[in-house]
Motif scaffolding. Structure first.
Motif, PDB file in Angstrom:
ATOM      1  N   ASP A  69      68.833  67.414 -33.305  1.00  0.00           N
ATOM      2  CA  ASP A  69      68.033  68.351 -32.531  1.00  0.00           C
ATOM      3  C   ASP A  69      66.713  67.740 -32.062  1.00  0.00           C
ATOM      4  O   ASP A  69      66.034  68.321 -31.220  1.00  0.00           O
ATOM      5  CB  ASP A  69      67.729  69.602 -33.374  1.00  0.00           C
ATOM      6  N   ASN A  70      66.312  66.586 -32.596  1.00  0.00           N
ATOM      7  CA  ASN A  70      65.016  66.002 -32.270  1.00  0.00           C
ATOM      8  C   ASN A  70      65.196  64.801 -31.350  1.00  0.00           C
ATOM      9  O   ASN A  70      66.266  64.180 -31.294  1.00  0.00           O
ATOM     10  CB  ASN A  70      64.290  65.601 -33.560  1.00  0.00           C
ATOM     11  N   PRO A  71      64.153  64.422 -30.615  1.00  0.00           N
ATOM     12  CA  PRO A  71      64.256  63.283 -29.686  1.00  0.00           C
ATOM     13  C   PRO A  71      64.513  61.959 -30.382  1.00  0.00           C
ATOM     14  O   PRO A  71      65.036  61.028 -29.773  1.00  0.00           O
ATOM     15  CB  PRO A  71      62.893  63.284 -28.992  1.00  0.00           C
ATOM     16  N   GLN A  72      64.125  61.804 -31.639  1.00  0.00           N
ATOM     17  CA  GLN A  72      64.333  60.543 -32.356  1.00  0.00           C
ATOM     18  C   GLN A  72      65.801  60.296 -32.698  1.00  0.00           C
ATOM     19  O   GLN A  72      66.175  59.175 -33.046  1.00  0.00           O
ATOM     20  CB  GLN A  72      63.503  60.534 -33.648  1.00  0.00           C
ATOM     21  N   GLY A  73      66.638  61.305 -32.617  1.00  0.00           N
ATOM     22  CA  GLY A  73      68.048  61.142 -32.940  1.00  0.00           C
ATOM     23  C   GLY A  73      68.332  60.982 -34.406  1.00  0.00           C
ATOM     24  O   GLY A  73      69.360  60.414 -34.798  1.00  0.00           O
ATOM     25  N   VAL A  74      67.428  61.478 -35.254  1.00  0.00           N
ATOM     26  CA  VAL A  74      67.578  61.349 -36.707  1.00  0.00           C
ATOM     27  C   VAL A  74      67.989  62.701 -37.282  1.00  0.00           C
ATOM     28  O   VAL A  74      67.366  63.726 -37.001  1.00  0.00           O
ATOM     29  CB  VAL A  74      66.269  60.870 -37.368  1.00  0.00           C
ATOM     30  N   ILE A  75      69.050  62.690 -38.071  1.00  0.00           N
ATOM     31  CA  ILE A  75      69.539  63.904 -38.733  1.00  0.00           C
ATOM     32  C   ILE A  75      69.240  63.788 -40.219  1.00  0.00           C
ATOM     33  O   ILE A  75      69.638  62.812 -40.870  1.00  0.00           O
ATOM     34  CB  ILE A  75      71.048  64.103 -38.507  1.00  0.00           C
ATOM     35  N   ARG A  76      68.544  64.749 -40.756  1.00  0.00           N
ATOM     36  CA  ARG A  76      68.255  64.794 -42.189  1.00  0.00           C
ATOM     37  C   ARG A  76      68.786  66.140 -42.725  1.00  0.00           C
ATOM     38  O   ARG A  76      68.267  67.193 -42.366  1.00  0.00           O
ATOM     39  CB  ARG A  76      66.763  64.675 -42.448  1.00  0.00           C
ATOM     40  N   SER A  77      69.794  66.064 -43.558  1.00  0.00           N
ATOM     41  CA  SER A  77      70.390  67.288 -44.082  1.00  0.00           C
ATOM     42  C   SER A  77      71.008  67.006 -45.446  1.00  0.00           C
ATOM     43  O   SER A  77      71.051  65.856 -45.894  1.00  0.00           O
ATOM     44  CB  SER A  77      71.454  67.833 -43.119  1.00  0.00           C
ATOM     45  N   ASP A  78      71.484  68.063 -46.084  1.00  0.00           N
ATOM     46  CA  ASP A  78      72.097  67.951 -47.412  1.00  0.00           C
ATOM     47  C   ASP A  78      73.618  67.937 -47.303  1.00  0.00           C
ATOM     48  O   ASP A  78      74.203  68.559 -46.404  1.00  0.00           O
ATOM     49  CB  ASP A  78      71.670  69.118 -48.306  1.00  0.00           C
ATOM     50  N   ILE A  79      74.243  67.223 -48.218  1.00  0.00           N
ATOM     51  CA  ILE A  79      75.706  67.278 -48.369  1.00  0.00           C
ATOM     52  C   ILE A  79      76.017  68.165 -49.562  1.00  0.00           C
ATOM     53  O   ILE A  79      75.602  67.875 -50.680  1.00  0.00           O
ATOM     54  CB  ILE A  79      76.305  65.873 -48.567  1.00  0.00           C
ATOM     55  N   ASN A  80      76.734  69.244 -49.305  1.00  0.00           N
ATOM     56  CA  ASN A  80      77.128  70.179 -50.361  1.00  0.00           C
ATOM     57  C   ASN A  80      78.564  69.878 -50.775  1.00  0.00           C
ATOM     58  O   ASN A  80      79.494  69.999 -49.958  1.00  0.00           O
ATOM     59  CB  ASN A  80      77.019  71.624 -49.857  1.00  0.00           C
ATOM     60  N   ILE A  81      78.737  69.493 -52.010  1.00  0.00           N
ATOM     61  CA  ILE A  81      80.054  69.136 -52.544  1.00  0.00           C
ATOM     62  C   ILE A  81      80.474  70.198 -53.553  1.00  0.00           C
ATOM     63  O   ILE A  81      79.703  70.544 -54.458  1.00  0.00           O
ATOM     64  CB  ILE A  81      80.029  67.746 -53.203  1.00  0.00           C
ATOM     65  N   LYS A  82      81.691  70.709 -53.398  1.00  0.00           N
ATOM     66  CA  LYS A  82      82.202  71.727 -54.307  1.00  0.00           C
ATOM     67  C   LYS A  82      83.628  71.383 -54.722  1.00  0.00           C
ATOM     68  O   LYS A  82      84.449  70.977 -53.904  1.00  0.00           O
ATOM     69  CB  LYS A  82      82.189  73.111 -53.640  1.00  0.00           C
ATOM     70  N   LEU A  83      83.898  71.567 -56.003  1.00  0.00           N
ATOM     71  CA  LEU A  83      85.238  71.356 -56.557  1.00  0.00           C
ATOM     72  C   LEU A  83      85.621  72.600 -57.354  1.00  0.00           C
ATOM     73  O   LEU A  83      84.918  72.984 -58.286  1.00  0.00           O
ATOM     74  CB  LEU A  83      85.261  70.120 -57.459  1.00  0.00           C
TER      75      LEU A  83
END
Length: 227
Positions: A135-149
């Protein structure tokens, strides 16, 4: 009667505040009772309510063909918490049964079920990707990975009870083992990628049926329209 009880008051104590983001225990019960195919009995006489038929049975005012009773402890007990280190844990036990009484042949069919569920989860924080989907001009995505078992075991049994002969027979049923693994990552507030793997193995309680294994895996791209 139907009820749901959920208690999350443990978070008021310092021991739980220091270690958990949330901690709850839940219990619930649901039941339904239905009468099917009932009609007035034309042979019934209000002036002689104790009259009997040639077989010696009382003549009822109403003729009922079938009644059903369904009960569910869903869940019987459920413990759900998330720790400060992003570790999630879920343990759950469910019980249910369905009774179907047929007055045409005095046959009672009972389906019993019990299920155990164990769920584990972990959130990997601030995973960074470089992509044009950002979503930002820098092209950097910072998010969480949610893992469920999620792992579960369910046992179903169908019991046929012949009331006239005092005879019970096991009519069918299954033992079902299920494993489900999911991992999701949000590329933006609208676009989310999800990986899933489902593995289910079922074995019948009677020897005339074959075991079955079902496997599903793949990726899902989910886009939410709107804000």
């Amino acid at each position: 009667p139907n009820w749901t009880i959920k208690y999350s008051g443990f978070m008021r104590y310092k021991f739980f505040k220091d270690r958990f983001k949330r901690f709850s225990i839940q219990h619930a019960y649901r039941a339904s009772y239905t009468i099917n195919q009932f009609r007035s009995n034309l042979e019934y006489s209000p002036t002689n309510p104790t009259a009997v038929d040639p077989s010696g049975n009382f003549i009822p005012k109403m003729i009922i063909s079938n009644i059903n009773l369904v009960e569910q402890f869903s869940p019987l007990i459920r413990v759900d918490f998330e720790m400060k280190n992003s570790f999630k844990f879920l343990a759950e036990m469910k019980k249910d049964r369905a009774l179907s009484m047929s007055f045409d042949n005095n046959l009672l069919t009972e389906v019993q079920g019990v299920e155990y569920i164990l769920g584990l989860g972990y959130r990997v924080k601030d995973v960074i990707f470089t992509s044009s989907l950002a979503d930002n001009p820098q092209g950097v995505i910072r998010s969480d990975i949610n893992i469920k078992l999620d792992l579960s075991y369910r046992n179903n049994k169908t019991i046929v009870r012949y009331l006239d002969y005092n005879n019970n027979q096991l009519g069918g049923g299954q033992n079902i083992w299920t494993g489900r693994l999911t991992a999701d990552y949000a590329f933006s507030k609208n676009l989310t990628a999800i990986f899933f793997y489902d593995h289910m193995f079922s074995k019948a309680v009677i020897s005339t049926s074959f075991p079955m294994t079902n496997i599903r895996t793949g990726f899902t791209m989910r886009y939410n329209f709107g804000n």
